[in-house]
Scaffold this motif. Structure first.
Motif, PDB file in Angstrom:
ATOM      1  N   GLY A  10     -52.925  12.949 -80.852  1.00 17.45           N
ATOM      2  CA  GLY A  10     -54.177  12.222 -80.971  1.00 17.45           C
ATOM      3  C   GLY A  10     -55.035  12.627 -82.155  1.00 17.45           C
ATOM      4  N   SER A  11     -55.091  13.938 -82.462  1.00 18.03           N
ATOM      5  CA  SER A  11     -55.948  14.339 -83.576  1.00 18.03           C
ATOM      6  C   SER A  11     -55.297  13.957 -84.911  1.00 18.03           C
ATOM      7  N   SER A  12     -53.982  13.779 -84.910  1.00 16.08           N
ATOM      8  CA  SER A  12     -53.279  13.360 -86.132  1.00 16.08           C
ATOM      9  C   SER A  12     -53.508  11.883 -86.434  1.00 16.08           C
ATOM     10  N   LEU A  13     -54.039  11.150 -85.441  1.00 14.76           N
ATOM     11  CA  LEU A  13     -54.259   9.713 -85.628  1.00 14.76           C
ATOM     12  C   LEU A  13     -55.671   9.336 -85.192  1.00 14.76           C
ATOM     13  N   ALA A  14     -56.617  10.239 -85.449  1.00 15.39           N
ATOM     14  CA  ALA A  14     -57.970  10.028 -84.940  1.00 15.39           C
ATOM     15  C   ALA A  14     -58.790   9.060 -85.788  1.00 15.39           C
ATOM     16  N   ASP A  15     -58.460   8.942 -87.066  1.00 11.15           N
ATOM     17  CA  ASP A  15     -59.192   7.996 -87.931  1.00 11.15           C
ATOM     18  C   ASP A  15     -58.303   7.566 -89.108  1.00 11.15           C
ATOM     19  N   ALA A  16     -58.873   6.701 -89.976  1.00  8.90           N
ATOM     20  CA  ALA A  16     -58.067   6.127 -91.060  1.00  8.90           C
ATOM     21  C   ALA A  16     -57.496   7.208 -91.987  1.00  8.90           C
ATOM     22  N   GLU A  17     -58.296   8.222 -92.226  1.00  7.23           N
ATOM     23  CA  GLU A  17     -57.831   9.283 -93.125  1.00  7.23           C
ATOM     24  C   GLU A  17     -56.588   9.968 -92.547  1.00  7.23           C
ATOM     25  N   ALA A  39     -52.700   8.091 -78.538  1.00  8.03           N
ATOM     26  CA  ALA A  39     -53.950   7.351 -78.755  1.00  8.03           C
ATOM     27  C   ALA A  39     -54.867   8.204 -79.635  1.00  8.03           C
ATOM     28  N   PRO A  40     -55.841   7.590 -80.328  1.00  5.19           N
ATOM     29  CA  PRO A  40     -56.735   8.394 -81.163  1.00  5.19           C
ATOM     30  C   PRO A  40     -57.452   9.489 -80.361  1.00  5.19           C
ATOM     31  N   GLY A  41     -57.428  10.696 -80.911  1.00  8.74           N
ATOM     32  CA  GLY A  41     -58.074  11.829 -80.245  1.00  8.74           C
ATOM     33  C   GLY A  41     -59.462  12.050 -80.826  1.00  8.74           C
ATOM     34  N   LYS A  42     -59.952  13.265 -80.662  1.00  9.05           N
ATOM     35  CA  LYS A  42     -61.303  13.585 -81.146  1.00  9.05           C
ATOM     36  C   LYS A  42     -61.310  13.781 -82.661  1.00  9.05           C
ATOM     37  N   ARG A  43     -62.348  13.278 -83.312  1.00  8.06           N
ATOM     38  CA  ARG A  43     -62.509  13.515 -84.751  1.00  8.06           C
ATOM     39  C   ARG A  43     -63.290  14.795 -85.006  1.00  8.06           C
ATOM     40  N   HIS A  44     -64.099  15.180 -84.030  1.00 12.53           N
ATOM     41  CA  HIS A  44     -64.859  16.434 -84.100  1.00 12.53           C
ATOM     42  C   HIS A  44     -65.101  16.858 -82.661  1.00 12.53           C
ATOM     43  N   SER A  45     -65.638  18.068 -82.463  1.00 12.97           N
ATOM     44  CA  SER A  45     -65.641  18.617 -81.102  1.00 12.97           C
ATOM     45  C   SER A  45     -66.449  17.800 -80.092  1.00 12.97           C
ATOM     46  N   SER A  46     -67.485  17.094 -80.558  1.00 12.55           N
ATOM     47  CA  SER A  46     -68.282  16.351 -79.564  1.00 12.55           C
ATOM     48  C   SER A  46     -67.824  14.887 -79.430  1.00 12.55           C
ATOM     49  N   ASP A  47     -66.717  14.551 -80.075  1.00  9.04           N
ATOM     50  CA  ASP A  47     -66.200  13.174 -80.039  1.00  9.04           C
ATOM     51  C   ASP A  47     -65.450  12.909 -78.721  1.00  9.04           C
ATOM     52  N   HIS A  48     -65.140  11.611 -78.479  1.00  7.27           N
ATOM     53  CA  HIS A  48     -64.382  11.254 -77.273  1.00  7.27           C
ATOM     54  C   HIS A  48     -62.937  10.949 -77.621  1.00  7.27           C
ATOM     55  N   LYS A  49     -62.058  11.249 -76.663  1.00  4.38           N
ATOM     56  CA  LYS A  49     -60.668  10.793 -76.798  1.00  4.38           C
ATOM     57  C   LYS A  49     -60.614   9.372 -76.250  1.00  4.38           C
ATOM     58  N   ILE A  50     -59.927   8.495 -76.947  1.00  2.00           N
ATOM     59  CA  ILE A  50     -59.837   7.102 -76.490  1.00  2.00           C
ATOM     60  C   ILE A  50     -59.294   7.023 -75.057  1.00  2.00           C
TER      61      ILE A  50
END
Ligand code: ASP
Length: 438
Positions: A10-17, A39-50
């Motif tokens: 998930g963190s490997s596919l968290a955003d476009a970058e 599925a997209p994971g967290k982009r930073h510690s306070s983010d949500h996992k999809i």
């Protein structure tokens, strides 16, 4: 040319970058033919996992509470990725269809699986790889048990004709067509099954760490990474609490003798950890592979002179805990004594009853109970052939003034397990680590 199955967490596919990083990794090696996204994971510690948000939507829908705002967070996340990657894929009607189905009472499994499904659609478009829905290949029985025979046949048959594919992780289907998911973190399992089914040469598991560490970094500062580890060693460390791969994900590839490489999407040039079939290479002898441990055990020691002559002593002892639904971790024995190591969460309030029955049935000379114990396993396949390992280990503990209350060694001489006071746990792990690593 070989075949590699690459699973991206998930963190490997968290955003476009991150998607861009993934693409450059995939394009670097043409053997990377089958790609399994989470599925997209967290982009930073306070983010949500999809996936967490999807579970939340379902829960709201079930209770009749509006979930539009949460669903909006999900939609925005995906649409932003599509836009930033410059793809022409139109996800809106697909998102709307999912929202309606969740609202209309579709199952929690269906809902949760859409995280991987949507990410798979985006990734297949971005890579130019065919999209293969795992609902057609990863098969479960009516009652939701994974059906390995039918799945492996389907995987082999479907993928034989497809050069490159993106196959979402985490889910499959039951014979009635309903979606079934694995337990949380289950994309690891999908990757392993696909690797087994198409007889891959390597299963790559891309995550956000450069492999496993020799010890828990919360206990030992900057522990060294493990370069190579056998399946058996991994099982020993995982069993003792090391936070490694999803346990069920190891089985399919282990069975097929396929190695797993744990790699870091954010540091692709790092070697990572290679998990290899058992046996073979003893080039690591002299070194330990890793250390792991758990707190919260109780040791019950029973002493009775000449217990070795008493037929059925061990059986009667074990049936006392068995009848209470309790299993044991270890059973070290000495002359005229035998100990049971049991985890506290199994023991609960049952200890007094056990002691009473031991006294009644076995008439021991003494029963000693020692709680607040921690177990620590030092694991290494090369240990069996290297003299002096235990000497080094115990003298390190001795010089730190740590009292070892129990010692056990597995039959394959692949591990040394010690029991220490809970309070000595961290110090003991550090002492062992620095006895072997400098
Ligand atoms: N997305 C699922 C989860 O969060 C499965 C996975 O990531 O492996 O559990």
């Amino acid at each position: 040319m070989g075949i590699k199955v690459a699973k991206f967490g998930g963190s490997s596919l968290a955003d476009a970058e991150q998607f861009r990083r993934v693409r450059s990794i995939v394009m670097m090696d043409e053997d990377r033919r089958y790609i399994i996204p989470s599925a997209p994971g967290k982009r930073h510690s306070s983010d949500h996992k999809i996936t967490d948000l999807l579970y939340l939507c379902h829960e709201h829908a079930q209770k009749g509470i509006p979930f539009g705002e949460i669903f909006e967070l999900i939609s925005t996340r995906y649409l932003k990725i599509v836009e930033e990657l410059g793809l022409s894929l139109d996800l809106r009607p697909i998102l709307e269809d999912i929202r309606e189905k969740v609202l209309g009472g579709y199952s929690v499994e269906y809902t949760a699986s859409r995280g991987e499904y949507l990410n798979g659609l985006i990734l297949s478009e971005f890579l130019g790889y065919e999209f293969v829905d795992p609902a057609e290949m990863i098969l479960f029985t009516e009652s939701g048990v994974y059906d390995s025979k039918r799945t492996l046949e389907a995987v082999e048959k479907t993928l034989a004709k497809i050069e490159n594919a993106v196959i979402p992780g985490f889910y499959g289907s039951r014979p009635d067509g309903g979606i079934q998911t694995f337990s949380r973190g289950g994309s690891d399992i999908t990757g392993a099954i696909i690797a087994q089914g198409i007889k891959a040469d390597l299963y790559e598991n891309w995550t956000d760490v450069s492999g496993f560490m020799m010890a828990d970094p919360r206990v030992v500062k900057n522990p060294k990474p493990i370069k190579e580890i056998t399946y058996r060693e991994l099982r020993e460390l995982a069993y003792m609490g090391a936070n490694v791969l999803h346990e069920d994900s190891v089985f399919p590839v282990r069975q097929a003798g396929i190695p797993i490489n744990i790699k870091n999407t954010n540091e692709p040039e790092a070697e990572g950890t290679l998990i290899v079939p058992n046996g073979g290479d003893f080039s690591r002898s002299g070194m330990i592979t890793g250390i792991a441990g758990k707190k919260g055990f109780t040791v019950i020691t029973i002493e009775k002179a000449m217990m070795n002559t008493e037929l059925g002593f061990g059986r009667r002892l074990l049936s006392i805990i068995e009848s209470r639904g309790i299993s044991f971790e270890h059973m070290p024995s000495g002359i005229d004594s035998i100990s049971l190591v049991i985890s506290d969460n199994q023991l609960n309030e049952k200890l007094d009853g056990i002691i009473e029955e031991i006294n009644q049935q076995l008439k021991p000379d003494a029963v000693d109970v020692h709680d607040n114990m921690a177990l620590i396993a030092t694991v290494g396949q090369g240990m069996a052939r290297t003299p002096g390992i235990s000497g080094r280990l115990f003298s390190a503990l001795g010089s730190e003034d740590i009292n070892v209350r129990m010692i056990a060694q597995g039959s394959g001489e692949m591990n040394i397990i010690i029991g220490v006071e809970n309070d000595d746990f961290e110090r003991a792990i550090e002492a062992i680590y620095y006895a072997f690593v400098n």
